[in-house]
Design a protein around this motif. Sequence first.
Motif, PDB file in Angstrom:
ATOM      1  N   VAL A  79     -47.871  78.083 -27.739  1.00  0.00           N
ATOM      2  CA  VAL A  79     -46.542  77.459 -27.783  1.00  0.00           C
ATOM      3  C   VAL A  79     -45.452  78.489 -27.493  1.00  0.00           C
ATOM      4  CG1 VAL A  79     -44.923  76.057 -29.132  1.00  0.00           C
ATOM      5  CG2 VAL A  79     -47.391  75.849 -29.552  1.00  0.00           C
ATOM      6  N   VAL A  80     -44.494  78.074 -26.661  1.00  0.00           N
ATOM      7  CA  VAL A  80     -43.243  78.808 -26.486  1.00  0.00           C
ATOM      8  C   VAL A  80     -42.148  77.964 -27.124  1.00  0.00           C
ATOM      9  CG1 VAL A  80     -41.519  79.662 -24.857  1.00  0.00           C
ATOM     10  CG2 VAL A  80     -43.954  79.973 -24.368  1.00  0.00           C
ATOM     11  N   GLY A  81     -41.512  78.503 -28.154  1.00  0.00           N
ATOM     12  CA  GLY A  81     -40.443  77.783 -28.843  1.00  0.00           C
ATOM     13  C   GLY A  81     -39.102  78.422 -28.574  1.00  0.00           C
ATOM     14  N   ILE A  82     -38.098  77.621 -28.282  1.00  0.00           N
ATOM     15  CA  ILE A  82     -36.753  78.166 -28.050  1.00  0.00           C
ATOM     16  C   ILE A  82     -35.783  77.555 -29.058  1.00  0.00           C
ATOM     17  CG2 ILE A  82     -37.198  78.547 -25.608  1.00  0.00           C
ATOM     18  CD1 ILE A  82     -35.385  76.117 -25.021  1.00  0.00           C
ATOM     19  N   THR A  83     -34.814  78.355 -29.479  1.00  0.00           N
ATOM     20  CA  THR A  83     -33.784  77.919 -30.426  1.00  0.00           C
ATOM     21  C   THR A  83     -32.489  78.658 -30.138  1.00  0.00           C
ATOM     22  OG1 THR A  83     -33.138  77.846 -32.772  1.00  0.00           O
ATOM     23  CG2 THR A  83     -34.589  79.642 -32.118  1.00  0.00           C
ATOM     24  N   ILE A  84     -31.366  78.061 -30.559  1.00  0.00           N
ATOM     25  CA  ILE A  84     -30.066  78.737 -30.396  1.00  0.00           C
ATOM     26  C   ILE A  84     -29.593  79.301 -31.742  1.00  0.00           C
ATOM     27  CG2 ILE A  84     -29.209  77.688 -28.279  1.00  0.00           C
ATOM     28  CD1 ILE A  84     -28.564  76.235 -31.755  1.00  0.00           C
ATOM     29  N   SER A  85     -30.502  79.407 -32.702  1.00  0.00           N
ATOM     30  CA  SER A  85     -30.174  79.954 -34.019  1.00  0.00           C
ATOM     31  C   SER A  85     -30.940  81.253 -34.249  1.00  0.00           C
ATOM     32  CB  SER A  85     -30.531  78.951 -35.113  1.00  0.00           C
ATOM     33  OG  SER A  85     -30.588  79.571 -36.378  1.00  0.00           O
ATOM     34  N   LYS A  86     -30.210  82.336 -34.495  1.00  0.00           N
ATOM     35  CA  LYS A  86     -30.867  83.619 -34.762  1.00  0.00           C
ATOM     36  C   LYS A  86     -31.658  83.565 -36.070  1.00  0.00           C
ATOM     37  CE  LYS A  86     -30.150  88.606 -34.930  1.00  0.00           C
ATOM     38  NZ  LYS A  86     -31.105  88.779 -36.041  1.00  0.00           N
ATOM     39  N   ALA A  87     -31.090  82.912 -37.084  1.00  0.00           N
ATOM     40  CA  ALA A  87     -31.790  82.814 -38.368  1.00  0.00           C
ATOM     41  C   ALA A  87     -33.102  82.050 -38.206  1.00  0.00           C
ATOM     42  CB  ALA A  87     -30.901  82.131 -39.397  1.00  0.00           C
ATOM     43  N   GLN A  88     -33.083  80.991 -37.433  1.00  0.00           N
ATOM     44  CA  GLN A  88     -34.314  80.249 -37.173  1.00  0.00           C
ATOM     45  C   GLN A  88     -35.310  81.096 -36.411  1.00  0.00           C
ATOM     46  OE1 GLN A  88     -33.201  76.584 -35.161  1.00  0.00           O
ATOM     47  NE2 GLN A  88     -33.195  75.452 -37.083  1.00  0.00           N
ATOM     48  N   ARG A 106     -54.700  69.309 -26.238  1.00  0.00           N
ATOM     49  CA  ARG A 106     -56.085  69.784 -26.192  1.00  0.00           C
ATOM     50  C   ARG A 106     -56.075  71.302 -26.239  1.00  0.00           C
ATOM     51  NH1 ARG A 106     -55.584  66.425 -22.001  1.00  0.00           N
ATOM     52  NH2 ARG A 106     -55.827  68.153 -20.532  1.00  0.00           N
ATOM     53  N   LYS A 107     -57.137  71.851 -26.767  1.00  0.00           N
ATOM     54  CA  LYS A 107     -57.254  73.303 -26.903  1.00  0.00           C
ATOM     55  C   LYS A 107     -57.031  73.996 -25.563  1.00  0.00           C
ATOM     56  CE  LYS A 107     -60.245  76.874 -28.852  1.00  0.00           C
ATOM     57  NZ  LYS A 107     -61.536  77.157 -29.540  1.00  0.00           N
ATOM     58  N   GLY A 108     -56.240  75.070 -25.606  1.00  0.00           N
ATOM     59  CA  GLY A 108     -55.976  75.862 -24.411  1.00  0.00           C
ATOM     60  C   GLY A 108     -54.706  75.497 -23.676  1.00  0.00           C
ATOM     61  N   MET A 109     -54.068  74.387 -24.056  1.00  0.00           N
ATOM     62  CA  MET A 109     -52.812  74.004 -23.415  1.00  0.00           C
ATOM     63  C   MET A 109     -51.679  74.964 -23.781  1.00  0.00           C
ATOM     64  SD  MET A 109     -52.465  69.858 -23.765  1.00  0.00           S
ATOM     65  CE  MET A 109     -53.066  68.751 -22.508  1.00  0.00           C
ATOM     66  N   LYS A 110     -50.675  75.012 -22.918  1.00  0.00           N
ATOM     67  CA  LYS A 110     -49.467  75.785 -23.198  1.00  0.00           C
ATOM     68  C   LYS A 110     -48.298  74.810 -23.309  1.00  0.00           C
ATOM     69  CE  LYS A 110     -46.739  79.811 -21.785  1.00  0.00           C
ATOM     70  NZ  LYS A 110     -46.609  80.919 -20.808  1.00  0.00           N
ATOM     71  N   ILE A 111     -47.610  74.848 -24.454  1.00  0.00           N
ATOM     72  CA  ILE A 111     -46.597  73.845 -24.783  1.00  0.00           C
ATOM     73  C   ILE A 111     -45.218  74.498 -24.885  1.00  0.00           C
ATOM     74  CG2 ILE A 111     -46.017  71.962 -26.359  1.00  0.00           C
ATOM     75  CD1 ILE A 111     -48.897  71.885 -25.119  1.00  0.00           C
ATOM     76  N   CYS A 141     -44.867  82.506 -37.833  1.00  0.00           N
ATOM     77  CA  CYS A 141     -45.889  82.252 -36.800  1.00  0.00           C
ATOM     78  C   CYS A 141     -46.642  83.510 -36.378  1.00  0.00           C
ATOM     79  CB  CYS A 141     -45.237  81.610 -35.582  1.00  0.00           C
ATOM     80  SG  CYS A 141     -44.517  79.986 -35.902  1.00  0.00           S
ATOM     81  N   ARG A 142     -46.404  84.596 -37.076  1.00  0.00           N
ATOM     82  CA  ARG A 142     -47.066  85.859 -36.713  1.00  0.00           C
ATOM     83  C   ARG A 142     -48.592  85.695 -36.766  1.00  0.00           C
ATOM     84  NH1 ARG A 142     -44.074  89.033 -39.428  1.00  0.00           N
ATOM     85  NH2 ARG A 142     -42.815  89.705 -37.655  1.00  0.00           N
ATOM     86  N   GLY A 143     -49.261  86.207 -35.729  1.00  0.00           N
ATOM     87  CA  GLY A 143     -50.711  86.125 -35.657  1.00  0.00           C
ATOM     88  C   GLY A 143     -51.222  84.912 -34.904  1.00  0.00           C
ATOM     89  N   LEU A 144     -50.315  83.993 -34.545  1.00  0.00           N
ATOM     90  CA  LEU A 144     -50.687  82.806 -33.784  1.00  0.00           C
ATOM     91  C   LEU A 144     -50.209  82.963 -32.332  1.00  0.00           C
ATOM     92  CD1 LEU A 144     -49.650  80.096 -36.420  1.00  0.00           C
ATOM     93  CD2 LEU A 144     -51.993  80.707 -35.746  1.00  0.00           C
ATOM     94  N   PRO A 145     -50.786  82.216 -31.389  1.00  0.00           N
ATOM     95  CA  PRO A 145     -50.365  82.322 -29.980  1.00  0.00           C
ATOM     96  C   PRO A 145     -49.039  81.610 -29.742  1.00  0.00           C
ATOM     97  CG  PRO A 145     -52.067  80.665 -30.195  1.00  0.00           C
ATOM     98  CD  PRO A 145     -51.927  81.290 -31.559  1.00  0.00           C
ATOM     99  N   ILE A 146     -48.001  82.138 -30.375  1.00  0.00           N
ATOM    100  CA  ILE A 146     -46.671  81.512 -30.348  1.00  0.00           C
ATOM    101  C   ILE A 146     -45.626  82.558 -29.994  1.00  0.00           C
ATOM    102  CG2 ILE A 146     -44.890  80.385 -31.745  1.00  0.00           C
ATOM    103  CD1 ILE A 146     -47.185  79.229 -33.467  1.00  0.00           C
ATOM    104  N   GLU A 147     -44.766  82.209 -29.056  1.00  0.00           N
ATOM    105  CA  GLU A 147     -43.623  83.056 -28.700  1.00  0.00           C
ATOM    106  C   GLU A 147     -42.351  82.301 -29.054  1.00  0.00           C
ATOM    107  OE1 GLU A 147     -41.325  84.972 -24.799  1.00  0.00           O
ATOM    108  OE2 GLU A 147     -43.210  83.855 -24.535  1.00  0.00           O
ATOM    109  N   ILE A 148     -41.493  82.920 -29.859  1.00  0.00           N
ATOM    110  CA  ILE A 148     -40.217  82.323 -30.236  1.00  0.00           C
ATOM    111  C   ILE A 148     -39.100  83.051 -29.494  1.00  0.00           C
ATOM    112  CG2 ILE A 148     -38.619  81.787 -32.111  1.00  0.00           C
ATOM    113  CD1 ILE A 148     -41.239  80.251 -32.317  1.00  0.00           C
ATOM    114  N   ARG A 149     -38.263  82.277 -28.812  1.00  0.00           N
ATOM    115  CA  ARG A 149     -37.173  82.873 -28.032  1.00  0.00           C
ATOM    116  C   ARG A 149     -35.815  82.361 -28.526  1.00  0.00           C
ATOM    117  NH1 ARG A 149     -39.325  81.216 -22.001  1.00  0.00           N
ATOM    118  NH2 ARG A 149     -41.326  82.355 -22.008  1.00  0.00           N
ATOM    119  N   LEU A 150     -34.833  83.255 -28.588  1.00  0.00           N
ATOM    120  CA  LEU A 150     -33.439  82.872 -28.817  1.00  0.00           C
ATOM    121  C   LEU A 150     -32.869  82.586 -27.436  1.00  0.00           C
ATOM    122  CD1 LEU A 150     -31.252  82.612 -31.037  1.00  0.00           C
ATOM    123  CD2 LEU A 150     -30.613  84.985 -30.540  1.00  0.00           C
TER     124      LEU A 150
END
Length: 387
Positions: free
Chosen positions: A193-202, A166-171, A210-219
Amino acid sequence: MSDFTTEQFEDNNRGFAQQRLERLLAGSGVAFNGPNPWDIQVFNPSFYKHVLINGSLGLGEAYMNEWWDCEQIDETINLILRTSLGESQKFLSNFATWAQAKLFNLQKRSRAFHVGKQHYDIGNELYVAMLDERMVYTCGYWARADNLEDAQKHKLDLVCRKIGLRKGMKILDIGCGWGSFAEFAAQQYGVEVVGITISKAQADLATERCRGLPIEIRLQDYRDVGSKFDAIVSLGMFEHVGHKNYRTYMDVARKCLKNNARFLLHTIGKNDSRPGADPWAVKYIFPNGEIPSLRQISAALEPYLIIEDVHNFGPDYDHTLMAWFNNFDNAWTKLKQNYAQKYSEQFYRMWKYYLHACAGGFRARHMQLWQIVISSSRNQNTYRRPE
């Protein structure tokens, strides 16, 4: 003095190995140098001894080295695995790989980034060419789709509906890849969304996409996540966790779930709980990889998490893998021309074998694809799978 030469001794050894393999394959429908498109055409007589000694590792290496070929590798593997030969794994097993997985934690924190460097960092251009436009590197959902783009779109939407976005959730997205789920969920459902990956290229490409969206990508390794979320998804990452870490993984998920929140685990599965994985795949494709069984997953959940739903659509991975190969094959000439130092002819054979062998494994029902909806044992809500 005997007239028995070294050459004759080697010929006898090869003859014995060939006869032994022929007996093992009897009843599978696969023959050596036969007329069918799934029959194995042998070009180097060393093939027989190498495969007899090394099992599936030898079979894959022999293909990479052009010692054999056939028109339909996927069907070759399917037919082999459907026989008692495949079930007993006498032909496709390796004791050293089993023992290593049994004795050591191959997926401990210090080794977490190995698969990122060897597999996911080999070149974004490869995955852009092979995958759909969203760059989803997991099984598509083909129930109402006849092409890869729609199958992946339907899969992502199914995941969103299963966890009740639902709108406003944090995933939290554990193993976010190139940001496909995060981008889809943020755009279609208005979530953060907070996304995590073990790949630097990813991580680099996902951040860009995902630039401009409420998304944080973490290595970041999954063991380092500590925040609370309204829902968790993990699509195609659990295959890198390893049986010695399943409990740790589920403890992290439990601590990150808010009350009444859902966790969707999307993973390849196997039919037995023996540790280890295919030795060829571990050496050349997914270092330290290990496919879980349902029993292993269930045991790791006890007693704080509960299974709400198990959805198996493993045969859909067969369609997905063959679609990926068609994309890869169509793009190969350009990839080889533009990135000659990265992608050799041996790489082509390795990648072709990987995609076809996996497709054959799913076709034989030797592997499964599960979407498992999980919640806290404190969750009082009734779960109903969306149609």
